[in-house]
Write a protein that holds these residues in place. Structure first.
Motif, short mmCIF file in Angstrom:
data_model
loop_
_atom_site.label_atom_id
_atom_site.label_comp_id
_atom_site.label_asym_id
_atom_site.label_seq_id
_atom_site.Cartn_x
_atom_site.Cartn_y
_atom_site.Cartn_z
N VAL A 161 0.84 -1.21 0.00
CA VAL A 161 0.00 0.00 0.00
C VAL A 161 0.87 1.25 0.00
CG1 VAL A 161 -1.68 1.32 1.33
CG2 VAL A 161 -1.94 -1.15 1.12
N ALA A 162 1.88 1.27 0.87
CA ALA A 162 2.71 2.46 1.02
C ALA A 162 3.55 2.75 -0.22
CB ALA A 162 3.63 2.30 2.23
N MET A 163 4.00 1.69 -0.92
CA MET A 163 4.91 1.86 -2.04
C MET A 163 4.24 1.68 -3.39
SD MET A 163 7.74 2.44 -0.39
CE MET A 163 9.08 2.11 -1.52
N ASN A 164 2.90 1.45 -3.37
CA ASN A 164 2.15 1.24 -4.61
C ASN A 164 2.72 0.07 -5.43
OD1 ASN A 164 0.07 1.78 -6.42
ND2 ASN A 164 1.31 3.20 -7.63
N VAL A 165 2.94 -1.04 -4.75
CA VAL A 165 3.48 -2.26 -5.35
C VAL A 165 2.43 -3.35 -5.27
CG1 VAL A 165 5.29 -4.01 -5.16
CG2 VAL A 165 5.85 -1.63 -4.74
N SER A 166 2.38 -4.22 -6.26
CA SER A 166 1.40 -5.31 -6.28
C SER A 166 1.60 -6.21 -5.06
CB SER A 166 1.56 -6.15 -7.55
OG SER A 166 0.83 -7.36 -7.44
N ILE A 167 0.57 -6.29 -4.21
CA ILE A 167 0.65 -7.14 -3.02
C ILE A 167 0.67 -8.61 -3.42
CG2 ILE A 167 -0.52 -7.77 -0.87
CD1 ILE A 167 -1.60 -4.90 -0.79
N GLY A 168 -0.05 -8.94 -4.49
CA GLY A 168 -0.02 -10.33 -4.97
C GLY A 168 1.38 -10.74 -5.38
N ASP A 169 2.10 -9.86 -6.07
CA ASP A 169 3.48 -10.17 -6.45
C ASP A 169 4.37 -10.31 -5.22
OD1 ASP A 169 2.89 -10.20 -9.12
OD2 ASP A 169 3.67 -8.21 -9.56
N LEU A 170 4.14 -9.47 -4.23
CA LEU A 170 4.93 -9.57 -2.99
C LEU A 170 4.68 -10.91 -2.29
CD1 LEU A 170 4.46 -5.98 -1.52
CD2 LEU A 170 6.63 -6.99 -2.23
N PHE A 171 3.41 -11.34 -2.27
CA PHE A 171 3.10 -12.62 -1.65
C PHE A 171 3.85 -13.77 -2.33
CE2 PHE A 171 -1.36 -11.39 0.15
CZ PHE A 171 -0.74 -10.61 1.11
N LEU A 220 -4.55 -26.18 5.57
CA LEU A 220 -3.55 -26.04 4.50
C LEU A 220 -4.15 -25.45 3.23
CD1 LEU A 220 -1.56 -29.40 4.81
CD2 LEU A 220 -0.85 -27.14 5.57
N LEU A 221 -5.45 -25.60 3.06
CA LEU A 221 -6.08 -25.13 1.83
C LEU A 221 -6.21 -23.61 1.78
CD1 LEU A 221 -7.41 -26.12 -0.79
CD2 LEU A 221 -9.59 -26.21 0.44
N MET A 222 -6.27 -22.96 2.95
CA MET A 222 -6.51 -21.52 2.97
C MET A 222 -5.46 -20.71 2.22
SD MET A 222 -6.26 -18.28 4.34
CE MET A 222 -5.69 -18.06 6.01
N PRO A 223 -4.15 -20.89 2.47
CA PRO A 223 -3.17 -20.12 1.69
C PRO A 223 -3.20 -20.45 0.21
CG PRO A 223 -2.07 -21.73 3.10
CD PRO A 223 -3.49 -21.69 3.53
N VAL A 224 -3.56 -21.69 -0.12
CA VAL A 224 -3.67 -22.06 -1.54
C VAL A 224 -4.79 -21.26 -2.20
CG1 VAL A 224 -4.16 -23.95 -3.14
CG2 VAL A 224 -2.76 -24.38 -1.11
N ILE A 225 -5.92 -21.13 -1.50
CA ILE A 225 -7.04 -20.37 -2.02
C ILE A 225 -6.65 -18.90 -2.20
CG2 ILE A 225 -9.35 -19.49 -1.47
CD1 ILE A 225 -9.89 -22.16 -0.07
N ILE A 226 -5.97 -18.33 -1.20
CA ILE A 226 -5.59 -16.92 -1.25
C ILE A 226 -4.63 -16.64 -2.39
CG2 ILE A 226 -4.38 -15.07 -0.04
CD1 ILE A 226 -5.50 -16.16 2.55
N LEU A 227 -3.48 -17.35 -2.40
CA LEU A 227 -2.47 -17.09 -3.41
C LEU A 227 -2.95 -17.49 -4.80
CD1 LEU A 227 0.78 -18.17 -1.52
CD2 LEU A 227 -0.09 -15.88 -1.88
N GLY A 228 -3.63 -18.65 -4.87
CA GLY A 228 -4.14 -19.09 -6.17
C GLY A 228 -5.18 -18.14 -6.71
N GLY A 229 -6.07 -17.66 -5.84
CA GLY A 229 -7.10 -16.73 -6.29
C GLY A 229 -6.54 -15.39 -6.74
N ILE A 230 -5.56 -14.88 -5.99
CA ILE A 230 -4.95 -13.59 -6.36
C ILE A 230 -4.18 -13.71 -7.66
CG2 ILE A 230 -3.23 -11.87 -5.69
CD1 ILE A 230 -3.95 -12.44 -2.77
N TYR A 231 -3.29 -14.70 -7.71
CA TYR A 231 -2.43 -14.81 -8.89
C TYR A 231 -3.16 -15.38 -10.10
CZ TYR A 231 2.44 -13.76 -9.79
OH TYR A 231 3.59 -13.14 -10.19
N GLY A 232 -4.28 -16.06 -9.86
CA GLY A 232 -5.07 -16.57 -10.97
C GLY A 232 -6.07 -15.56 -11.49
N GLY A 233 -6.11 -14.38 -10.88
CA GLY A 233 -7.00 -13.33 -11.34
C GLY A 233 -8.45 -13.53 -10.94
N ILE A 234 -8.70 -14.41 -9.98
CA ILE A 234 -10.07 -14.68 -9.56
C ILE A 234 -10.60 -13.56 -8.67
CG2 ILE A 234 -11.57 -16.31 -8.34
CD1 ILE A 234 -9.55 -18.51 -9.07
N PHE A 235 -9.74 -13.07 -7.77
CA PHE A 235 -10.14 -11.93 -6.94
C PHE A 235 -8.92 -11.09 -6.59
CE2 PHE A 235 -10.69 -15.93 -4.33
CZ PHE A 235 -9.41 -15.95 -3.79
N THR A 236 -9.18 -9.87 -6.14
CA THR A 236 -8.11 -8.96 -5.74
C THR A 236 -7.59 -9.32 -4.35
OG1 THR A 236 -9.59 -7.38 -4.68
CG2 THR A 236 -9.23 -7.12 -7.06
#
Length: 426
Positions: A161-171, A220-236
């Motif tokens: 947020v502070a540096m205007n960088v993609s949080i998904g890429d950071l993850f 174990l599924l929760m981080p998969v859902i988060i990272l997969g959803g963000i990087y797969g373009g499913i949600f922000t």
């Protein structure tokens, strides 16, 4: 002169225990009164825009998701999975604690929460198995820092947020460094346990692994859902944080049935209190960053580094020392907002971009969670066990050296960061 007075006031307020947000805000108005560089109305506007962003909404929801996961019984199941995977090896319970911190970090994003959740389960078991109690507490204290290294991570959201960088890429960029830190901490634990002849008693069993995975797969599924959803373009990222909260409530209340309504309201209240204090810190820090830019502080610091140092190694060492020393006294959020833009400008001429520097900064600040006087992890383990801080610090040194090694590895081997991104098409 006005700038000097501002810094002196900040330091004085900090020493007498004034909340960090007020420590930043009051000296800014003193500077404005003396220098007239801008107006109070503009500072108020910057403070508002610094926190009133769509992406910032992700922060409280990720924090809440981690709390819900812990209250819903997921932490003990993550420990059970880690325990089944390690088996009878030298230093097995230390390995289990580190692996469990990695797993829990992937659902909490918080270092203190990771220390509290995993420490409460693992510390009694480690002491019963023959581990020195001071060593066991030191291991949990440092391994808890994986809570902010393993994505999704609270400091990564603040940095994005502070540096205007993609949080998904950071993850995604944090995956490689998190694995590296985990391996290095396990190596330190192995050497210690080899020296003291500490070996596990339970053999590796595929049946035990299958049983723990059957019980703990939702965790174990929760981080998969988060990272997969963000990087797969499913949600922000913001939508992912809300999904994580809903997932935590559903799993905790309906699947494990350990998250009760009173506990749910308790977590909502505690998260609200924490986020309120964090915003009180973040808003003045955003204004202070703008003041530095207007007064040429950022340009002056960048010019000093580029004019006096040609070696990337020397510059990285100086940057680490700045982050390490500042992190000993100042909380993570203002550190990122204030020092992030300044130090990124310093490092860009040496070939380090915003993504790489974000991970570098998170690694440096993860050490600050363990170093007094502002040592959140250390205070958590000390309060949990009643062990004085000075008894924990010495056994932490080998683990802190491992974090230091990871910092420089990420700084000079960018493939650790970018390989996962390339594999995922980033």
């Amino acid at each position: 002169m006005a700038l000097t007075i501002m810094f002196v006031l900040m330091f004085a307020f900090f020493l007498i225990g004034v909340p960090i947000g007020v420590c930043l805000l009051l000296p800014i108005f003193v500077l404005i009164a003396m220098n007239g560089i801008t107006t109070p109305a503009f500072i108020a506007s910057i403070m508002y825009t610094g926190v009133a962003t769509y992406t910032m909404i992700a922060l409280p929801f990720f924090i809440l998701a981690g709390s819900l996961m812990n209250a819903g019984g997921l932490s003990k199941r993550l420990v059970a999975i880690a325990d089944s995977l390690i088996g009878r090896v030298t230093g097995n319970l230390g390995m289990v604690a580190i692996l469990a911190c990695m797993f829990f970090g992937a659902v909490s994003g918080s270092a203190p929460a990771t220390v509290a959740a995993i420490g409460g389960i693992m510390l009694p078991e480690m002491v019963r198995a023959g581990y020195n109690k001071y060593y066991a507490v030191a291991l949990i204290t440092v391994a808890g820092s994986l809570g902010v290294i393993v994505p999704p991570s609270f400091p990564m959201v603040v940095y994005g947020v502070a540096m205007n960088v993609s949080i998904g890429d950071l993850f995604v960029a944090g995956i490689g460094p998190a694995i590296l830190v985990g391996v290095l901490l396990m190596a330190v634990n192995y050497v210690y346990c080899k020296k003291h002849h500490i070996v596990g008693t339970k053999k590796f069993s595929a049946r035990a692994v299958a049983h723990s995975l059957k019980d703990g797969w939702p965790a174990l599924l929760m981080p998969v859902i988060i990272l997969g959803g963000i990087y797969g373009g499913i949600f922000t990222v913001t939508e992912a944080s809300v999904v994580a909260c809903v997932y935590g409530v559903v799993i905790g209340m309906l699947y494990y049935r350990e998250l009760k309504i009173p506990a749910l309201f308790k977590e909502l209240m505690s998260t609200s209190t924490f986020v309120g204090g964090m915003l009180l810190t973040l808003a003045p820090a955003s204004a202070l960053g703008q003041i530095f830019a207007y007064m040429g502080v950022t340009r002056a610091i960048t010019k000093f580094f580029t004019s006096n140092f040609d070696s990337k190694i020397v510059v990285m060492l100086l940057v680490f020392l700045i982050l390490f020393i500042a992190g000993m006294f100042v909380q993570t959020t203002p550190m990122i907002v204030i020092l992030g833009p300044i130090l990124l400008n310093v490092l860009e001429p040496y070939g380090i971009d915003a993504i790489q520097f974000g991970i570098i900064m998170v690694l440096a600040l993860s050490i600050a969670f363990c170093t007094p006087p502002v040592a959140t992890n250390l205070f958590v383990t000390s309060s949990m066990t009643g062990i004085p801080l000075d008894k924990i610090v010495k056994p932490m040194v080998p683990f802190l050296i491992a974090l230091f090694a990871a910092f420089f590895a990420v700084a000079f081997i960018p493939g650790i960061i970018y390989l996962p991104m390339h594999l995922l098409g980033g």
